[in-house]
Write a protein that holds these residues in place. Structure first.
Motif, PDB file in Angstrom:
ATOM      1  N   GLY A  92       0.842  -1.421   0.175  1.00  0.00           N
ATOM      2  CA  GLY A  92      -0.030  -0.142   0.071  1.00  0.00           C
ATOM      3  C   GLY A  92       0.896   1.382   0.148  1.00  0.00           C
ATOM      4  N   SER A  93       0.243   2.299  -0.262  1.00  0.00           N
ATOM      5  CA  SER A  93       0.783   3.937  -0.066  1.00  0.00           C
ATOM      6  C   SER A  93      -0.321   4.485  -0.830  1.00  0.00           C
ATOM      7  N   GLY A 109       4.762   3.798  -4.410  1.00  0.00           N
ATOM      8  CA  GLY A 109       4.409   2.790  -3.657  1.00  0.00           C
ATOM      9  C   GLY A 109       3.312   2.051  -4.302  1.00  0.00           C
ATOM     10  N   TYR A 197       2.291  -6.396   5.598  1.00  0.00           N
ATOM     11  CA  TYR A 197       2.101  -5.166   5.078  1.00  0.00           C
ATOM     12  C   TYR A 197       3.418  -4.720   4.319  1.00  0.00           C
ATOM     13  N   GLU A 199       5.345  -1.496   2.082  1.00  0.00           N
ATOM     14  CA  GLU A 199       5.286  -0.237   1.438  1.00  0.00           C
ATOM     15  C   GLU A 199       6.591   0.258   0.945  1.00  0.00           C
ATOM     16  N   HIS A 201       8.548   3.371  -0.718  1.00  0.00           N
ATOM     17  CA  HIS A 201       8.477   5.010  -0.818  1.00  0.00           C
ATOM     18  C   HIS A 201       9.863   5.795  -0.944  1.00  0.00           C
ATOM     19  N   HIS A 371       3.623   7.314   7.540  1.00  0.00           N
ATOM     20  CA  HIS A 371       3.450   6.631   6.372  1.00  0.00           C
ATOM     21  C   HIS A 371       2.138   5.811   6.984  1.00  0.00           C
ATOM     22  N   ASP A 372       1.520   5.242   6.040  1.00  0.00           N
ATOM     23  CA  ASP A 372       0.438   4.302   6.036  1.00  0.00           C
ATOM     24  C   ASP A 372       0.833   3.001   6.892  1.00  0.00           C
ATOM     25  N   ALA A 373       2.186   2.732   6.666  1.00  0.00           N
ATOM     26  CA  ALA A 373       2.821   1.742   7.033  1.00  0.00           C
ATOM     27  C   ALA A 373       2.627   1.604   8.750  1.00  0.00           C
ATOM     28  N   MET A 384       9.039  -1.065   5.437  1.00  0.00           N
ATOM     29  CA  MET A 384       9.006  -0.386   4.378  1.00  0.00           C
ATOM     30  C   MET A 384      10.348  -0.254   3.706  1.00  0.00           C
TER      31      MET A 384
END
Length: 423
Positions: A92-93, A109, A197, A199, A201, A371-373, A384
């Motif tokens: 995700g990102s 990402g 998960y 990511e 970036h 970050h969403d992470a 990440m």
């Protein structure tokens, strides 16, 4: 045995990845006078964001992914595994931007995640676990005042009702804007925990370039605190009002700006970073003492205890501020607050091994940006991949840049890590 020992290496189409990045960057493009470059302004839930989302959906459809949109507008593209009942590996990102963005922040990402799925298709590889690519809503937080918003609601840190009620500077509600652009989805927003998960970036900093490393293995995200400070003074004539009789909201704002820099320079709060990113005053006239000023204070610290002391001391300073100008009123509102988040050691090891197997120099590095992470780390093992940036790693600026080679390297490492984790 590792899946990398028994299956062919995955190849990323670097030209397609770069082409996708540039095509998406054209949506919301503008001429930036300060830099003389073309920047990107594609803020969350704007018409430009809608166009970017529609382009992303077209690419997901090309890959024949199972597409769903959740109640926060986050887009998911799912590639089924051999066992659909297994928890997926989630990549995700985000594709929303700040008002003065480049082409890479977040977008690498998401589009890199699609590049990974293409590489699986081209290799004829179907792992046991499903693989899902997510484009989270309102990661930047610049429009509705709370960063990592879509992933925070998905992970349960924030409620859906709270998110829907947030407003932008013009008073538009997030829930209404989701409906307006047609992306208020039906998928329940609370996410079942994925198996892992990942990511990828751009670093948004200078460390990888200074150390001459292509890949960063991200160890975690530092604590972040955003607050809005509103100062209420009294408007008065700039020429006739004696200094000692003024209640100058602009002066108070300046005192806060100086104080947060003093706190950083003191060294008393560890590796504190502090930024006043927004400054506004009214009535905004050259001959009138400001009756109101508004600023934002962004504090960041890798140590939660140091952060807590910095917040407490800043609050004490704000409480004392009216003593220098009797009648001044100080109002504060917390916009966002997250603790330092460590990432999974096991997922970090997987990324580090992937980089080594690919022949890339890597190093462990903590993220200075949110970050969403960090939200996903609350519900699943997460980590990440950082990609080296140019121009001292500048970001949130049209000068943000990573080379095609470095972008491809990061996504190659991502692909190898996804293959390992989804086996």
């Amino acid at each position: 045995m590792s899946v990398t020992d028994t299956t062919p290496e995955l190849t990323i189409d670097a030209d397609r990845l770069w082409s996708d990045l540039m095509e998406l960057a054209a949506i919301g493009a503008y001429d930036d006078e300060a830099t003389g470059l073309v920047g990107v302004n594609r803020q969350s839930l704007t018409d430009e964001d809608r166009a970017g989302r529609e382009l992303l959906l077209s690419w997901m459809e090309e890959l024949d992914l199972g597409i769903t949109v959740d109640e926060m507008g986050t887009i998911f593209g799912r590639r089924e595994g051999q066992d659909p009942e297994l928890a997926p590996v989630l990549i995700g990102s985000h594709i929303d931007t700040v008002a003065t963005a480049g082409a890479f922040d977040g977008c690498l990402g998401v589009l890199g995640g699609l590049a990974v799925l293409r590489s699986f298709d081209e290799a004829g590889l179907r792992p046991r676990r499903p693989i899902v690519v997510a484009a989270w809503t309102e990661e930047e937080g610049v429009r509705f005042g709370t960063d990592m918003l879509g992933s925070a609601v998905a992970a349960g840190r924030l409620s859906l009702d709270h998110a829907y009620g947030l407003t932008d500077a013009e008073g538009h509600r997030l829930g209404d804007e989701l409906e307006r652009i047609g992306f208020k989805g039906e998928r329940p927003v609370r996410l079942d925990p994925p198996h892992a998960y990942l990511e990828c970036h751009i670093e948004q900093g200078p460390v990888l370039a200074q150390e001459d490393r292509q890949i960063g293995v991200v160890t975690g995200v530092q604590s972040i605190s955003w607050q809005k400070v509103t100062l209420h003074g009294r408007a008065a004539h700039a020429g006739t009002t004696p200094t000692e009789l003024r209640i100058d909201a602009g002066l108070a704002a300046a005192q806060i700006i100086v104080e947060v820099r003093r706190m950083v320079d003191s060294g008393a709060y560890g590796r504190l970073r502090a930024t006043v990113g927004h400054i506004g005053a009214s009535p905004g006239l050259p001959s009138v003492v400001p009756d109101r000023a508004e600023i934002t204070v962004d504090l960041r610290n890798p140590d939660d205890e140091d952060m807590a002391r910095a917040e407490a001391d800043l609050a004490e300073f704000l409480d004392r501020l009216p003593t220098s100008q009797p009648g001044l009123r100080v109002e504060t509102a917390q916009m966002a607050r997250t603790k330092a988040v460590p990432f999974s050691e096991a997922v970090q090891d997987t990324i580090e091994t992937a980089a080594k197997d690919r022949g890339y120099d890597s190093m462990r590095i903590m993220s200075g940006a949110g970050h969403d992470a960090q939200e996903m780390a609350a519900i699943a093992p997460a980590a990440m991949v950082f990609v080296r940036g140019q121009h001292q790693g500048i970001s949130h600026n049209p000068r943000e840049y990573s080379t095609p080679e470095d972008c491809a390297a990061g996504i190659e490492v991502l692909a190898s890590a996804v293959k390992e984790l989804s086996a």
